[in-house]
Design a protein around this motif. Structure first.
Motif, short mmCIF file in Angstrom:
data_model
loop_
_atom_site.label_atom_id
_atom_site.label_comp_id
_atom_site.label_asym_id
_atom_site.label_seq_id
_atom_site.Cartn_x
_atom_site.Cartn_y
_atom_site.Cartn_z
N LYS A 37 0.80 -1.22 0.00
CA LYS A 37 0.00 0.00 0.00
C LYS A 37 0.84 1.28 0.00
O LYS A 37 0.34 2.34 -0.36
CB LYS A 37 -0.94 0.00 1.20
CG LYS A 37 -0.24 -0.07 2.56
CD LYS A 37 -1.28 -0.12 3.66
CE LYS A 37 -0.62 -0.23 5.04
NZ LYS A 37 -1.64 -0.28 6.11
N ASN A 38 2.13 1.16 0.37
CA ASN A 38 2.98 2.36 0.32
C ASN A 38 3.46 2.66 -1.09
O ASN A 38 4.13 3.67 -1.33
CB ASN A 38 4.18 2.22 1.26
CG ASN A 38 5.02 0.97 0.94
OD1 ASN A 38 4.95 0.42 -0.17
ND2 ASN A 38 5.81 0.54 1.91
N ASN A 73 -5.70 -13.82 2.52
CA ASN A 73 -5.30 -13.92 3.92
C ASN A 73 -4.22 -12.91 4.29
O ASN A 73 -4.14 -12.47 5.44
CB ASN A 73 -4.80 -15.33 4.23
CG ASN A 73 -5.91 -16.37 4.15
OD1 ASN A 73 -7.08 -16.03 4.21
ND2 ASN A 73 -5.53 -17.63 4.00
N ALA A 74 -3.39 -12.56 3.30
CA ALA A 74 -2.26 -11.65 3.56
C ALA A 74 -2.65 -10.18 3.49
O ALA A 74 -1.84 -9.31 3.81
CB ALA A 74 -1.13 -11.93 2.58
N ILE A 126 -8.07 -3.39 4.65
CA ILE A 126 -8.69 -3.78 3.38
C ILE A 126 -9.80 -4.79 3.63
O ILE A 126 -10.90 -4.69 3.07
CB ILE A 126 -7.64 -4.38 2.42
CG1 ILE A 126 -6.53 -3.36 2.10
CG2 ILE A 126 -8.30 -4.87 1.13
CD1 ILE A 126 -6.98 -2.19 1.29
N LYS A 127 -9.52 -5.78 4.47
CA LYS A 127 -10.53 -6.80 4.76
C LYS A 127 -11.78 -6.17 5.38
O LYS A 127 -12.90 -6.50 5.00
CB LYS A 127 -9.95 -7.84 5.72
CG LYS A 127 -8.80 -8.66 5.14
CD LYS A 127 -8.25 -9.61 6.21
CE LYS A 127 -7.04 -10.36 5.71
NZ LYS A 127 -6.46 -11.22 6.77
N ASP A 128 -11.56 -5.28 6.35
CA ASP A 128 -12.70 -4.63 7.02
C ASP A 128 -13.47 -3.76 6.02
O ASP A 128 -14.71 -3.69 6.07
CB ASP A 128 -12.22 -3.77 8.19
CG ASP A 128 -11.64 -4.62 9.32
OD1 ASP A 128 -11.94 -5.83 9.36
OD2 ASP A 128 -10.90 -4.07 10.16
N ASN A 130 -7.87 0.31 -1.40
CA ASN A 130 -8.29 1.11 -0.25
C ASN A 130 -9.00 2.37 -0.70
O ASN A 130 -10.04 2.77 -0.13
CB ASN A 130 -7.08 1.47 0.60
CG ASN A 130 -7.47 2.14 1.91
OD1 ASN A 130 -8.23 1.59 2.70
ND2 ASN A 130 -6.95 3.33 2.13
N SER A 131 -8.47 3.01 -1.76
CA SER A 131 -9.11 4.22 -2.29
C SER A 131 -10.50 3.92 -2.82
O SER A 131 -11.45 4.67 -2.57
CB SER A 131 -8.24 4.81 -3.40
OG SER A 131 -8.85 5.93 -3.99
#
Length: 241
Positions: A75-76, A195-196, A201-203, A231-232
């Motif tokens: 994500k960075n 899983n990783a 992101i999962k939430d 995420n965006s």
């Protein structure tokens, strides 16, 4: 009859076309001709399959482990999460070997509303064909039809093609590790990738109704597993809810 005589007889090759020509000359009844024609077709099919398997063995012996050069970033957007080999990179490396050993391939696609299935058919110049199919979930939300099609087709084509020809992918770091098997040099499975993912992101997927494995895979594939992009998009979906 001695064992030697039996061995000699069993090693004699049969020319079905010559038998048919001889039968025609002798005025053989039509029912016998039909049996000869069926025998000819069966022998040709068996010979074509044997040629296919021999060529596939030779192809796989020469085919290298395809390098995973396509990077997927964290994500960075700077550090690398993992790599994979896109279909175009795989084809670029294996096409000369496929041609050398008499292979070609075709793809067919089926979509039933819940999944996309791509079938790769491996054709050999001797006439034998074998196929491998791979299905990808098509339960997409918040995506255009173009995104659905592109994501599912690309993923399914890559896996069906590699499965049809027994092609493996591996990391550059494994080149010097002679103890590493080809089967060990693999891309993480979709479930391992899910899983990783970071909890954020999962939430976010859960909050936006992406609650099944199939939907989560579809969402991630559509956004190329880029965590920043996902995420965006999840934030936009939440704002528009």
């Amino acid at each position: 009859m001695s064992d030697k005589e039996v061995a000699v007889r069993t090693n004699v090759s049969i020319d079905p076309q010559a038998l048919i020509a001889s039968a025609i000359d002798k005025g053989t009844p039509i029912e016998v001709m039909e049996k000869l024609l069926n025998m000819r077709d069966r022998i040709r099919a068996e010979q074509a399959e044997m040629a296919f398997r021999e060529a596939m063995k030779n192809f796989q012996d020469e085919c290298p482990v395809i390098k995973k050069k396509k990077k997927v970033l964290n994500k960075n957007s700077t550090t690398e999460r993992y790599r994979y080999a896109p279909l175009e990179d795989i084809l670029k490396q294996v096409r000369p070997l496929l041609s050398k050993h008499g292979f070609s391939y075709t793809f067919t696609t089926q979509q039933d509303g819940t999944s996309v299935t791509v079938t790769c058919r491996a054709h050999h110049e001797a006439g034998h064909t074998e196929e491998s199919s791979f299905s990808v979930p098509a339960e997409f939300e918040h995506m255009t039809k173009q995104q659905e099609s592109g994501s599912a087709l690309t993923y399914a084509k890559r896996y069906s093609f590699c499965n049809a020809f027994g092609i493996m992918t591996g990391d550059d770091d494994n080149d010097g590790n002679t103890g590493q098997t080809r089967d060990g040099d693999r891309e993480p499975t979709p479930q391992e990738k899910l899983n990783a993912l970071p909890d954020k992101i999962k939430d976010g997927m859960k909050a936006n109704g992406i609650t099944t494995v199939n939907k989560a895979l579809a969402f991630c594939e559509a956004h190329k597993w880029n965590e920043e992009t996902m995420n965006s998009e999840l934030n936009k979906m939440a704002d528009n809810a």
